[in-house]
Motif scaffolding. Sequence first.
Motif, PDB file in Angstrom:
ATOM      1  N   GLY A 142       2.292 -13.493  -7.197  1.00 51.24           N
ATOM      2  CA  GLY A 142       2.171 -12.541  -6.100  1.00 51.24           C
ATOM      3  C   GLY A 142       0.785 -11.950  -5.960  1.00 51.24           C
ATOM      4  O   GLY A 142      -0.133 -12.226  -6.737  1.00 51.24           O
ATOM      5  N   ASP A 143       0.644 -11.080  -4.966  1.00 49.59           N
ATOM      6  CA  ASP A 143      -0.661 -10.522  -4.636  1.00 49.59           C
ATOM      7  C   ASP A 143      -1.154  -9.497  -5.647  1.00 49.59           C
ATOM      8  O   ASP A 143      -2.343  -9.216  -5.712  1.00 49.59           O
ATOM      9  CB  ASP A 143      -0.623  -9.884  -3.240  1.00 49.59           C
ATOM     10  CG  ASP A 143      -0.685 -10.929  -2.138  1.00 49.59           C
ATOM     11  OD1 ASP A 143      -0.951 -12.097  -2.465  1.00 49.59           O
ATOM     12  OD2 ASP A 143      -0.451 -10.581  -0.973  1.00 49.59           O
ATOM     13  N   GLY A 157       7.098 -13.252   4.731  1.00 46.71           N
ATOM     14  CA  GLY A 157       7.061 -11.844   4.350  1.00 46.71           C
ATOM     15  C   GLY A 157       6.978 -11.705   2.842  1.00 46.71           C
ATOM     16  O   GLY A 157       7.070 -12.690   2.098  1.00 46.71           O
ATOM     17  N   TYR A 158       6.814 -10.475   2.374  1.00 46.98           N
ATOM     18  CA  TYR A 158       6.682 -10.206   0.939  1.00 46.98           C
ATOM     19  C   TYR A 158       8.011  -9.741   0.358  1.00 46.98           C
ATOM     20  O   TYR A 158       8.746  -8.963   0.977  1.00 46.98           O
ATOM     21  CB  TYR A 158       5.613  -9.135   0.690  1.00 46.98           C
ATOM     22  CG  TYR A 158       4.214  -9.595   0.999  1.00 46.98           C
ATOM     23  CD1 TYR A 158       3.509 -10.379   0.090  1.00 46.98           C
ATOM     24  CD2 TYR A 158       3.596  -9.258   2.202  1.00 46.98           C
ATOM     25  CE1 TYR A 158       2.224 -10.804   0.362  1.00 46.98           C
ATOM     26  CE2 TYR A 158       2.309  -9.679   2.489  1.00 46.98           C
ATOM     27  CZ  TYR A 158       1.625 -10.463   1.561  1.00 46.98           C
ATOM     28  OH  TYR A 158       0.354 -10.886   1.840  1.00 46.98           O
ATOM     29  N   SER A 182       9.384  -8.128  -3.337  1.00 47.16           N
ATOM     30  CA  SER A 182       9.106  -7.646  -4.695  1.00 47.16           C
ATOM     31  C   SER A 182      10.428  -7.258  -5.347  1.00 47.16           C
ATOM     32  O   SER A 182      11.424  -6.986  -4.664  1.00 47.16           O
ATOM     33  CB  SER A 182       8.150  -6.448  -4.669  1.00 47.16           C
ATOM     34  OG  SER A 182       8.714  -5.377  -3.931  1.00 47.16           O
ATOM     35  N   GLN A 204       5.910 -10.076  -7.234  1.00 44.75           N
ATOM     36  CA  GLN A 204       5.834 -10.012  -5.776  1.00 44.75           C
ATOM     37  C   GLN A 204       5.547 -11.412  -5.269  1.00 44.75           C
ATOM     38  O   GLN A 204       4.617 -12.070  -5.714  1.00 44.75           O
ATOM     39  CB  GLN A 204       4.748  -9.049  -5.303  1.00 44.75           C
ATOM     40  CG  GLN A 204       4.726  -8.912  -3.770  1.00 44.75           C
ATOM     41  CD  GLN A 204       3.604  -8.020  -3.279  1.00 44.75           C
ATOM     42  OE1 GLN A 204       2.426  -8.311  -3.501  1.00 44.75           O
ATOM     43  NE2 GLN A 204       3.949  -6.940  -2.606  1.00 44.75           N
ATOM     44  N   LEU A 250       5.155 -14.017  -1.791  1.00 44.59           N
ATOM     45  CA  LEU A 250       5.040 -14.242  -0.357  1.00 44.59           C
ATOM     46  C   LEU A 250       5.850 -15.499  -0.072  1.00 44.59           C
ATOM     47  O   LEU A 250       5.506 -16.585  -0.549  1.00 44.59           O
ATOM     48  CB  LEU A 250       3.580 -14.437   0.059  1.00 44.59           C
ATOM     49  CG  LEU A 250       3.354 -14.737   1.551  1.00 44.59           C
ATOM     50  CD1 LEU A 250       3.816 -13.572   2.414  1.00 44.59           C
ATOM     51  CD2 LEU A 250       1.895 -15.066   1.827  1.00 44.59           C
ATOM     52  N   VAL A 275      14.359 -11.473   4.045  1.00 48.91           N
ATOM     53  CA  VAL A 275      12.914 -11.322   4.193  1.00 48.91           C
ATOM     54  C   VAL A 275      12.530 -11.614   5.644  1.00 48.91           C
ATOM     55  O   VAL A 275      12.855 -12.687   6.182  1.00 48.91           O
ATOM     56  CB  VAL A 275      12.162 -12.277   3.243  1.00 48.91           C
ATOM     57  CG1 VAL A 275      10.659 -12.166   3.454  1.00 48.91           C
ATOM     58  CG2 VAL A 275      12.520 -11.971   1.788  1.00 48.91           C
ATOM     59  N   GLU A 288       6.973  -8.451   7.071  1.00 49.94           N
ATOM     60  CA  GLU A 288       7.553  -7.265   6.445  1.00 49.94           C
ATOM     61  C   GLU A 288       7.526  -7.398   4.916  1.00 49.94           C
ATOM     62  O   GLU A 288       7.405  -8.486   4.375  1.00 49.94           O
ATOM     63  CB  GLU A 288       9.001  -7.055   6.914  1.00 49.94           C
ATOM     64  CG  GLU A 288       9.154  -6.881   8.410  1.00 49.94           C
ATOM     65  CD  GLU A 288       8.594  -5.559   8.902  1.00 49.94           C
ATOM     66  OE1 GLU A 288       8.582  -4.598   8.110  1.00 49.94           O
ATOM     67  OE2 GLU A 288       8.158  -5.489  10.068  1.00 49.94           O
ATOM     68  N   SER A 289       7.676  -6.253   4.242  1.00 44.76           N
ATOM     69  CA  SER A 289       7.771  -6.225   2.777  1.00 44.76           C
ATOM     70  C   SER A 289       9.139  -5.708   2.381  1.00 44.76           C
ATOM     71  O   SER A 289       9.569  -4.647   2.859  1.00 44.76           O
ATOM     72  CB  SER A 289       6.686  -5.326   2.178  1.00 44.76           C
ATOM     73  OG  SER A 289       5.399  -5.856   2.425  1.00 44.76           O
ATOM     74  N   GLU A 290       9.824  -6.458   1.536  1.00 44.73           N
ATOM     75  CA  GLU A 290      11.162  -6.085   1.097  1.00 44.73           C
ATOM     76  C   GLU A 290      11.154  -5.895  -0.416  1.00 44.73           C
ATOM     77  O   GLU A 290      10.572  -6.687  -1.149  1.00 44.73           O
ATOM     78  CB  GLU A 290      12.167  -7.167   1.476  1.00 44.73           C
ATOM     79  CG  GLU A 290      13.611  -6.798   1.225  1.00 44.73           C
ATOM     80  CD  GLU A 290      14.106  -5.679   2.141  1.00 44.73           C
ATOM     81  OE1 GLU A 290      14.914  -4.856   1.673  1.00 44.73           O
ATOM     82  OE2 GLU A 290      13.666  -5.627   3.309  1.00 44.73           O
ATOM     83  N   SER A 291      11.795  -4.828  -0.897  1.00 43.38           N
ATOM     84  CA  SER A 291      11.851  -4.552  -2.335  1.00 43.38           C
ATOM     85  C   SER A 291      13.302  -4.570  -2.797  1.00 43.38           C
ATOM     86  O   SER A 291      14.190  -4.060  -2.113  1.00 43.38           O
ATOM     87  CB  SER A 291      11.221  -3.189  -2.637  1.00 43.38           C
ATOM     88  OG  SER A 291      11.275  -2.919  -4.017  1.00 43.38           O
TER      89      SER A 291
END
Length: 580
Positions: free
Chosen positions: A177-178, A324-325, A327, A365, A367, A392, A396-399
């Motif tokens: 991840g980033d 999308g991301y 995490s 995390q 992508l 996802v 957008e970012s989903e946790s």
Amino acid sequence: MLARMKKQPNSLPFMLFLVLLLTCSLAHANTLIVLDASGSMWGQIEGKAKIQLAKNVLSELLSRWPADEEVGLMVYGHRAKGDCNDIEVLIPVGSIDQAKFKAAISSISPKGMTPMTEAVRRAAETLRSSEKAATVILISDGEETCDQNPCAVAAELEKSGVAFTAHVVGFDLESAGDKARSQMNCIADSTGGKFLEAHSASELLTALSEVAALPPATPEPTPTETPTPSPTPTPVPVKAAKNLLAQLVLLEGGEPLSDGSVSWSLKTPEKPNKQVAFSHAAVFETSVPAGTYLLTAKRGEVSVEQEITLTDERQEVTLNLNAGYLSAKVFVSEGGEQLSNDLRWRVFRAGTTKQAAFSYNKEPQWLIPAGEYEVQVSWGNSNALIKGTVSVLPGESESLSLTLGAGILKLKAFASEGGEQLDKDLKFRVLSEATSLDGKREQVAYSYEAAPAFEIAAGKYRAEVTWGNATGIQEIVEVKAGEASEYAINLNAGVLALSTSEDQPTDKMHWEIYSSKTRLDGSRDKIAVKSYARTAQFFLPAGKYLVRLRIGDSAQEKEIEVTAGSRTEDSVIPASEAPH
């Protein structure tokens, strides 16, 4: 003065030679290569373990290393699980010895954590004593997992006067991840180094070759005393302006990505296996002849390809990842501690068994392409398989937070009640509480350690420990979520040490231990056997036994009693020495 100048007409070229020579000598730096050998390096790229690919590439790189440049090798995560101090200089910085490097690289086997921060600190300190320029080349496939800030440490070292340059090569960072990219990029930026990404063995070799660039060749001084007229300068062709600018977006109409690493590749349709140009920058700019090309971009777990036609005019191309991301983090129990070590994450497309991503990090995390996913995580040797579903969306970012519902089971073994704790020759097993229809229990976990700590799902189990021919059983052990449970298992056993003074070849000697009880037919249960030795040691449950020493066709027998928690030593007298 005029006459002296006339006798040294080539002093200017000679001075230029000295300047170039000095420049070259300053370019020679002490280099310490730091290799990530954490557990995640067992991940695969196209069916091959990353660690094996990295070892092959390192061997190739070092085979071309200049003999006059000093280099060393540091490795972390290669000796123990869960140890943030597992950092070792396998080869100190010095003149290259190909045989030593080959042997050291071959011995590396990934096991543990990613103490990237501490490794950078130690590498810098290791190089500090030298007056030469210091270079660290870090190869890693994941983020820091020992709760330190590599970016802050790199800046701190620079401010404290530790002069070094750190180049960082991220190897297959899709699952990391980033966050990992950001940490690595910051280490490089803070020390004036480069951050590059590699997604294959060939890209890794290219990236390492770039950061370990060879110094220019030393120019030859002009041999003649007569000044040589300067040649007419060759016109330098004007380089064409870059005619391609490519960028990525996560969704249609979204903002282009401006940071992080992207694996760009430009190929021709006629030769799809040969790259015309490539880059690891967020924005790809290059100059190529007019024509039709296949442009590919890969970031995280997402790749996109598009055919483009270029002219001599500058052209901007935007590719849409439609991604999308995601995490994730996991807790040992509801409201309990967040887990950070010995984690294994796997991400699947919902309703399929195809793995989309994986990680061993505390808070991975990814992508990934937009869509529905199932996330699974396990902890250490836990038998729990916790699943969560998530959607996802592009851009957008989903946790996702999961609760494992697990605890720690600690076991110890003792030879007798209140006696000495045993610390070797042990095998612990944790079995299911319930039995199958055939009366068997499922093995949940095992260990050969002296005092194992099993990270295991909450529930009730049966625990067993074996010590030679002795077995201790704890019928019920209970593990509670978020707690550590400890159990001591009493084996009620002792040591039987036997010897003989018989002067015969050992290949004819056979020790046999039998139960003291006889069956109706006069036979006994054979408990243990050891051959080809004048001495023998057995770990046995407390009780009486018949010891038989066979030597060729003859045999001597003796009844001996073993006491729990004690060592019983006895000698079997040969028949030739027995009283008549």
